[in-house]
Design a protein around this motif. Sequence first.
Motif, short mmCIF file in Angstrom:
data_model
loop_
_atom_site.label_atom_id
_atom_site.label_comp_id
_atom_site.label_asym_id
_atom_site.label_seq_id
_atom_site.Cartn_x
_atom_site.Cartn_y
_atom_site.Cartn_z
N GLU A 51 0.82 -1.31 0.01
CA GLU A 51 -0.04 0.04 -0.01
C GLU A 51 0.68 1.21 -0.14
O GLU A 51 0.71 2.08 -0.79
N GLY A 52 1.91 1.31 1.06
CA GLY A 52 2.62 2.39 1.04
C GLY A 52 3.59 2.88 -0.25
O GLY A 52 3.27 4.17 -0.85
N ILE A 53 4.23 1.94 -0.57
CA ILE A 53 5.00 2.19 -1.82
C ILE A 53 4.03 2.36 -3.06
O ILE A 53 4.49 3.18 -3.99
N ALA A 54 3.06 1.81 -3.32
CA ALA A 54 2.31 1.80 -4.30
C ALA A 54 1.59 3.21 -4.28
O ALA A 54 1.60 4.01 -5.27
N GLU A 116 14.54 2.74 -1.14
CA GLU A 116 13.55 1.94 -0.51
C GLU A 116 13.55 0.53 -0.91
O GLU A 116 12.70 -0.39 -0.39
N VAL A 117 14.12 0.35 -2.34
CA VAL A 117 14.05 -0.75 -2.89
C VAL A 117 15.29 -1.68 -2.81
O VAL A 117 15.19 -2.88 -2.56
N GLY A 129 11.76 -4.10 -2.42
CA GLY A 129 12.42 -4.56 -3.58
C GLY A 129 12.18 -6.07 -3.99
O GLY A 129 12.04 -6.10 -5.24
N GLN A 130 12.09 -6.78 -3.10
CA GLN A 130 12.04 -8.26 -3.28
C GLN A 130 10.33 -8.46 -4.03
O GLN A 130 10.27 -9.12 -4.99
N TYR A 131 9.66 -7.53 -3.49
CA TYR A 131 8.06 -7.72 -3.88
C TYR A 131 8.04 -7.30 -5.26
O TYR A 131 7.11 -7.68 -6.05
N ILE A 132 8.92 -6.32 -5.75
CA ILE A 132 8.84 -5.72 -6.85
C ILE A 132 9.48 -6.47 -7.91
O ILE A 132 8.96 -7.00 -8.92
N ILE A 133 10.65 -7.08 -7.54
CA ILE A 133 11.53 -7.90 -8.62
C ILE A 133 11.00 -9.24 -8.76
O ILE A 133 11.22 -9.73 -9.78
#
Length: 164
Positions: A51-54, A116-117, A129-133
């Motif tokens: 939620e936060g980063i999005a 943050e990543v 970052g793991q969530y993104i990658i």
Amino acid sequence: MNLRGQTFEKVDIKITRWMIANGLNLLRLSIGIIFFWFGFLKYFEGLSPAEGIATKTIDTMTFGIFSEKVILYGLATWEVLIGIGLIFRIFLRETLLLLYLQMIGTFMPVFLFPDEVFAVFPYSLTIEGQYIIKNLVVMSAGIVLGATVRGWRLEPEEESRAQG
């Protein structure tokens, strides 16, 4: 005779054929469930770990013209629609377009908020970052599914090639 043995070869061919027959549907359903689930969580404040980063990413990309609620509900709806499209196999071309566009947004924090990543740039990722990658897998799944929207399908290799 093959080094693996006849029984192994027979079982391997049967398993591989099962994978061919079921793999694309399982891939589509699993990605659809993930999108529906993660999107649905965004309708309830504080339940989505992304939620936060999005919201920060979309807020930055849209120059702050939308409220946090509009961003979150918009993203939630976007992801739920992707999930529904994949789960029920409806409007697949449009659904996959939404998925690809969402993936572009998902990777934006790598460029907008590298602190943050990455815990240590460029190789040690934070949990965000793991969530993104991990979305590289989702993008690849989208590409595989996209290759089938015109009725193309995976087919087993010829017997002579399958035994090699």
